[in-house]
Design a protein around this motif. Sequence first.
Motif, PDB file in Angstrom:
ATOM      1  N   HIS A 146       0.832  -1.196   0.000  1.00  0.00           N
ATOM      2  CA  HIS A 146       0.000   0.000   0.000  1.00  0.00           C
ATOM      3  C   HIS A 146       0.875   1.258   0.000  1.00  0.00           C
ATOM      4  CE1 HIS A 146      -2.954  -2.996   1.248  1.00  0.00           C
ATOM      5  NE2 HIS A 146      -3.912  -2.116   1.012  1.00  0.00           N
ATOM      6  N   ASP A 147       0.797   2.023  -1.082  1.00  0.00           N
ATOM      7  CA  ASP A 147       1.475   3.310  -1.087  1.00  0.00           C
ATOM      8  C   ASP A 147       0.617   4.317  -0.326  1.00  0.00           C
ATOM      9  OD1 ASP A 147      -0.597   3.974  -2.802  1.00  0.00           O
ATOM     10  OD2 ASP A 147       0.654   4.001  -4.599  1.00  0.00           O
ATOM     11  N   ASP A 148       1.062   5.582  -0.281  1.00  0.00           N
ATOM     12  CA  ASP A 148       0.343   6.573   0.514  1.00  0.00           C
ATOM     13  C   ASP A 148      -1.090   6.774   0.031  1.00  0.00           C
ATOM     14  OD1 ASP A 148       2.597   6.841   1.995  1.00  0.00           O
ATOM     15  OD2 ASP A 148       3.131   8.855   1.295  1.00  0.00           O
ATOM     16  N   ALA A 149      -1.276   6.766  -1.272  1.00  0.00           N
ATOM     17  CA  ALA A 149      -2.631   6.947  -1.800  1.00  0.00           C
ATOM     18  C   ALA A 149      -3.543   5.800  -1.365  1.00  0.00           C
ATOM     19  CB  ALA A 149      -2.590   7.043  -3.325  1.00  0.00           C
ATOM     20  N   ALA A 150      -3.010   4.582  -1.380  1.00  0.00           N
ATOM     21  CA  ALA A 150      -3.806   3.428  -0.956  1.00  0.00           C
ATOM     22  C   ALA A 150      -4.115   3.470   0.533  1.00  0.00           C
ATOM     23  CB  ALA A 150      -3.060   2.135  -1.310  1.00  0.00           C
ATOM     24  N   LEU A 151      -3.171   3.991   1.324  1.00  0.00           N
ATOM     25  CA  LEU A 151      -3.433   4.121   2.760  1.00  0.00           C
ATOM     26  C   LEU A 151      -4.603   5.055   3.023  1.00  0.00           C
ATOM     27  CD1 LEU A 151       0.079   4.371   4.500  1.00  0.00           C
ATOM     28  CD2 LEU A 151      -1.484   2.425   4.465  1.00  0.00           C
ATOM     29  N   LEU A 152      -4.703   6.150   2.245  1.00  0.00           N
ATOM     30  CA  LEU A 152      -5.790   7.102   2.450  1.00  0.00           C
ATOM     31  C   LEU A 152      -7.143   6.513   2.060  1.00  0.00           C
ATOM     32  CD1 LEU A 152      -4.077  10.383   1.198  1.00  0.00           C
ATOM     33  CD2 LEU A 152      -4.548   9.711   3.559  1.00  0.00           C
ATOM     34  N   GLY A 207      -2.789  13.122  14.883  1.00  0.00           N
ATOM     35  CA  GLY A 207      -2.593  11.680  14.960  1.00  0.00           C
ATOM     36  C   GLY A 207      -3.428  11.050  16.056  1.00  0.00           C
ATOM     37  N   ALA A 208      -3.492  11.720  17.219  1.00  0.00           N
ATOM     38  CA  ALA A 208      -4.293  11.196  18.321  1.00  0.00           C
ATOM     39  C   ALA A 208      -5.766  11.194  17.961  1.00  0.00           C
ATOM     40  CB  ALA A 208      -4.051  12.023  19.577  1.00  0.00           C
ATOM     41  N   GLY A 209      -6.231  12.295  17.360  1.00  0.00           N
ATOM     42  CA  GLY A 209      -7.631  12.363  16.966  1.00  0.00           C
ATOM     43  C   GLY A 209      -7.970  11.330  15.901  1.00  0.00           C
ATOM     44  N   PHE A 210      -7.045  11.155  14.953  1.00  0.00           N
ATOM     45  CA  PHE A 210      -7.254  10.164  13.897  1.00  0.00           C
ATOM     46  C   PHE A 210      -7.391   8.765  14.488  1.00  0.00           C
ATOM     47  CE2 PHE A 210      -5.623   7.033  10.924  1.00  0.00           C
ATOM     48  CZ  PHE A 210      -6.311   7.334   9.753  1.00  0.00           C
ATOM     49  N   ASP A 254      -6.012  23.136   5.918  1.00  0.00           N
ATOM     50  CA  ASP A 254      -6.182  22.769   4.518  1.00  0.00           C
ATOM     51  C   ASP A 254      -6.223  21.247   4.388  1.00  0.00           C
ATOM     52  OD1 ASP A 254      -6.144  22.404   1.799  1.00  0.00           O
ATOM     53  OD2 ASP A 254      -4.142  23.242   1.489  1.00  0.00           O
ATOM     54  N   PRO A 255      -7.330  20.659   3.900  1.00  0.00           N
ATOM     55  CA  PRO A 255      -7.437  19.195   3.819  1.00  0.00           C
ATOM     56  C   PRO A 255      -6.396  18.567   2.893  1.00  0.00           C
ATOM     57  CG  PRO A 255      -9.277  20.251   2.675  1.00  0.00           C
ATOM     58  CD  PRO A 255      -8.557  21.331   3.430  1.00  0.00           C
ATOM     59  N   VAL A 256      -6.025  19.260   1.829  1.00  0.00           N
ATOM     60  CA  VAL A 256      -5.013  18.704   0.912  1.00  0.00           C
ATOM     61  C   VAL A 256      -3.667  18.616   1.617  1.00  0.00           C
ATOM     62  CG1 VAL A 256      -3.769  19.053  -1.255  1.00  0.00           C
ATOM     63  CG2 VAL A 256      -6.226  19.563  -1.119  1.00  0.00           C
ATOM     64  N   ALA A 257      -3.314  19.669   2.351  1.00  0.00           N
ATOM     65  CA  ALA A 257      -2.037  19.654   3.075  1.00  0.00           C
ATOM     66  C   ALA A 257      -2.038  18.563   4.143  1.00  0.00           C
ATOM     67  CB  ALA A 257      -1.790  21.021   3.713  1.00  0.00           C
ATOM     68  N   LEU A 258      -3.180  18.374   4.798  1.00  0.00           N
ATOM     69  CA  LEU A 258      -3.261  17.341   5.840  1.00  0.00           C
ATOM     70  C   LEU A 258      -3.133  15.956   5.231  1.00  0.00           C
ATOM     71  CD1 LEU A 258      -3.596  17.182   8.901  1.00  0.00           C
ATOM     72  CD2 LEU A 258      -6.062  16.888   8.550  1.00  0.00           C
ATOM     73  N   ARG A 259      -3.767  15.745   4.092  1.00  0.00           N
ATOM     74  CA  ARG A 259      -3.642  14.450   3.404  1.00  0.00           C
ATOM     75  C   ARG A 259      -2.202  14.198   2.956  1.00  0.00           C
ATOM     76  NH1 ARG A 259      -7.863  11.699   0.322  1.00  0.00           N
ATOM     77  NH2 ARG A 259      -9.919  12.109   1.238  1.00  0.00           N
ATOM     78  N   ASP A 260      -1.483  15.258   2.630  1.00  0.00           N
ATOM     79  CA  ASP A 260      -0.104  15.090   2.162  1.00  0.00           C
ATOM     80  C   ASP A 260       0.843  14.702   3.293  1.00  0.00           C
ATOM     81  OD1 ASP A 260      -0.708  15.615  -0.441  1.00  0.00           O
ATOM     82  OD2 ASP A 260      -0.134  17.738  -0.372  1.00  0.00           O
ATOM     83  N   ARG A 261       0.637  15.272   4.481  1.00  0.00           N
ATOM     84  CA  ARG A 261       1.627  15.074   5.538  1.00  0.00           C
ATOM     85  C   ARG A 261       1.292  13.959   6.516  1.00  0.00           C
ATOM     86  NH1 ARG A 261       0.333  17.258  10.536  1.00  0.00           N
ATOM     87  NH2 ARG A 261      -1.346  18.820  10.611  1.00  0.00           N
ATOM     88  N   THR A 262       0.068  13.437   6.500  1.00  0.00           N
ATOM     89  CA  THR A 262      -0.329  12.472   7.522  1.00  0.00           C
ATOM     90  C   THR A 262      -0.037  11.011   7.191  1.00  0.00           C
ATOM     91  OG1 THR A 262      -2.076  14.009   8.201  1.00  0.00           O
ATOM     92  CG2 THR A 262      -2.235  11.760   9.029  1.00  0.00           C
ATOM     93  N   ALA A 280       2.587   9.396   6.507  1.00  0.00           N
ATOM     94  CA  ALA A 280       3.798   8.888   7.174  1.00  0.00           C
ATOM     95  C   ALA A 280       3.478   8.497   8.616  1.00  0.00           C
ATOM     96  CB  ALA A 280       4.896   9.939   7.143  1.00  0.00           C
ATOM     97  N   GLN A 281       2.631   9.311   9.281  1.00  0.00           N
ATOM     98  CA  GLN A 281       2.250   8.995  10.649  1.00  0.00           C
ATOM     99  C   GLN A 281       1.335   7.773  10.707  1.00  0.00           C
ATOM    100  OE1 GLN A 281       0.965  11.442  14.692  1.00  0.00           O
ATOM    101  NE2 GLN A 281       0.646  12.402  12.705  1.00  0.00           N
ATOM    102  N   ILE A 282       0.424   7.659   9.735  1.00  0.00           N
ATOM    103  CA  ILE A 282      -0.443   6.476   9.669  1.00  0.00           C
ATOM    104  C   ILE A 282       0.399   5.226   9.457  1.00  0.00           C
ATOM    105  CG2 ILE A 282      -2.270   5.336   8.355  1.00  0.00           C
ATOM    106  CD1 ILE A 282      -3.361   8.112   7.661  1.00  0.00           C
ATOM    107  N   ARG A 283       1.372   5.346   8.562  1.00  0.00           N
ATOM    108  CA  ARG A 283       2.237   4.196   8.269  1.00  0.00           C
ATOM    109  C   ARG A 283       2.984   3.741   9.530  1.00  0.00           C
ATOM    110  NH1 ARG A 283       3.788   2.037   3.515  1.00  0.00           N
ATOM    111  NH2 ARG A 283       2.672   3.708   2.423  1.00  0.00           N
TER     112      ARG A 283
END
Length: 505
Positions: A404-410, A454-457, A481-489, A491-494
């Motif tokens: 799963h790449d980052d797009a697949a994780l989302l 991350g905690a809220g997620f 900004d939702p796009v910025a959040l999708r870009d940076r999160t 790595a933390q999910i992984r």
Amino acid sequence: MSNASLSPLPSADRPDVTARLRDALLGASFTADGLLELLGAPAYAALSRSETVPALRATRGDTPLEHLVRLFLLQQPVPHARAANVLPVDACLETGWLVRAGDDEVAATVDVRPYGGPGGEDWFIVSDLGCAVGGAGGIGNHAEGVVLGVGGASMTLAGLTVRTPVSAALDLGTGSGIQALHASRHATRVTATDVNPRALHITALTLALSGAPAAELREGSLYEPVDEDDTYDLIVSNPPFVISPGARLTYRDGGMGGDDLCRSLVQQTGERLNEGGFAHFLANWQHVEGEDWTDRLRSWVPRGCDAWIVQREVQDVTQYAELWLRDAGDHRADAAEYQARYDAWLDEFEARKVKAVGFGWISLRRTGSAEPSITTEEWPHPIEQPLGETVRAHFDRVDYLRAHDDAALLEAHFTLAGEVVQEQVGLPGAEDPEHVVLRQNRGMRRATRVDTVGAGFAGVCDGSMSAGRILDAIAQLVGEDPVALRDRTPAQIRLLVEQGFLEPA
């Protein structure tokens, strides 16, 4: 000492007598539970520290169980008549489980320790006299070919081994047979090897007395005894990993220079594992000046295998030498001899530029991936055993993240793992915490710092929404900004998935 000082072993060719002995032991409640009830927790715990006085005091009575504990666990002779009330004494004398001691007493020729199997089985671990309690510490100066009983290292390895049904399992350096015994529960065929023929004999006794199927026993070092084309679904080894100047003691000294035995064992495993198979080893490794220990261990991993390497402890060279000098009873020897042995250890380390020695475990899984995963970490903190399911889940997560790449994780859905709690750290009265920590209460008992996103997620992950939709909702809530959040999160999910805080739904 030499092998001449070791007692003759009971016959391994009389299953009828072994079965009768087993029935007698069980009939008298000579089991792990029975032992704990008789001795009480303090005396029972003292045995693991090689202290037998509390157990001797607790077995001063005249019950069958007390006599069996003194006979098989505490190396005390008992009256022949008392033994005959509970054991098939004549058959045990004939087959060598017992010998006559004095005019009217009998003594055991081997130690027998009750051991509770993971499924509630009543097992018995056979070992040389003086080796049933406290691992090596119970026997002082060791004979070269002595076979130890169950120690902390043995139970650590048994606990971290992945337990799934397999066709073929291999126990390298079987010793008293504890790993082969565990493997017999879930492997159709078990092969056990050891360089010490006495260990193979004792393994046969352990399996038979425990009511387990016989294993295929082969004499030799590492993979030498097994056929060249033999492969296995599970390989385990608690090898003679001690890094020592020479090979005085078969049960602990590998006879190769430095950590070469452990390196050879790991490197040769890849071609012996079937696809998807697991291998688990305990090992020591050198910390060499100018070299990162993780680079050293990564170089050991065979091609085609994922690896998880955990360093549990590090000792400087003086601590390490003293530990194993005490293990061999050298601290009770002549002072000049002790100093000479100590010097020899330090000379060995100095010549190899070794500054410390690490101890831990290495788990491998054979994979067809073009990009195997190697995880190395230092984890001296408490864990929860058995850890086998945690080890299996680790490699499952490796597969998931690799696919799963980052797009697949989302797009994926996750749930929060069980028994994860959140801790907030900050100044009293502060509106917001300085940081948030997620903590596991199971398995590795990890703790990881996360930000408020991350905690809220993690807190709302119940499998009902995709990760991306959750982040969009959080972005709206916090005005980001939702796009910025999708870009940076991602790595933390992984990281949260990798460490087992989040599980794919």
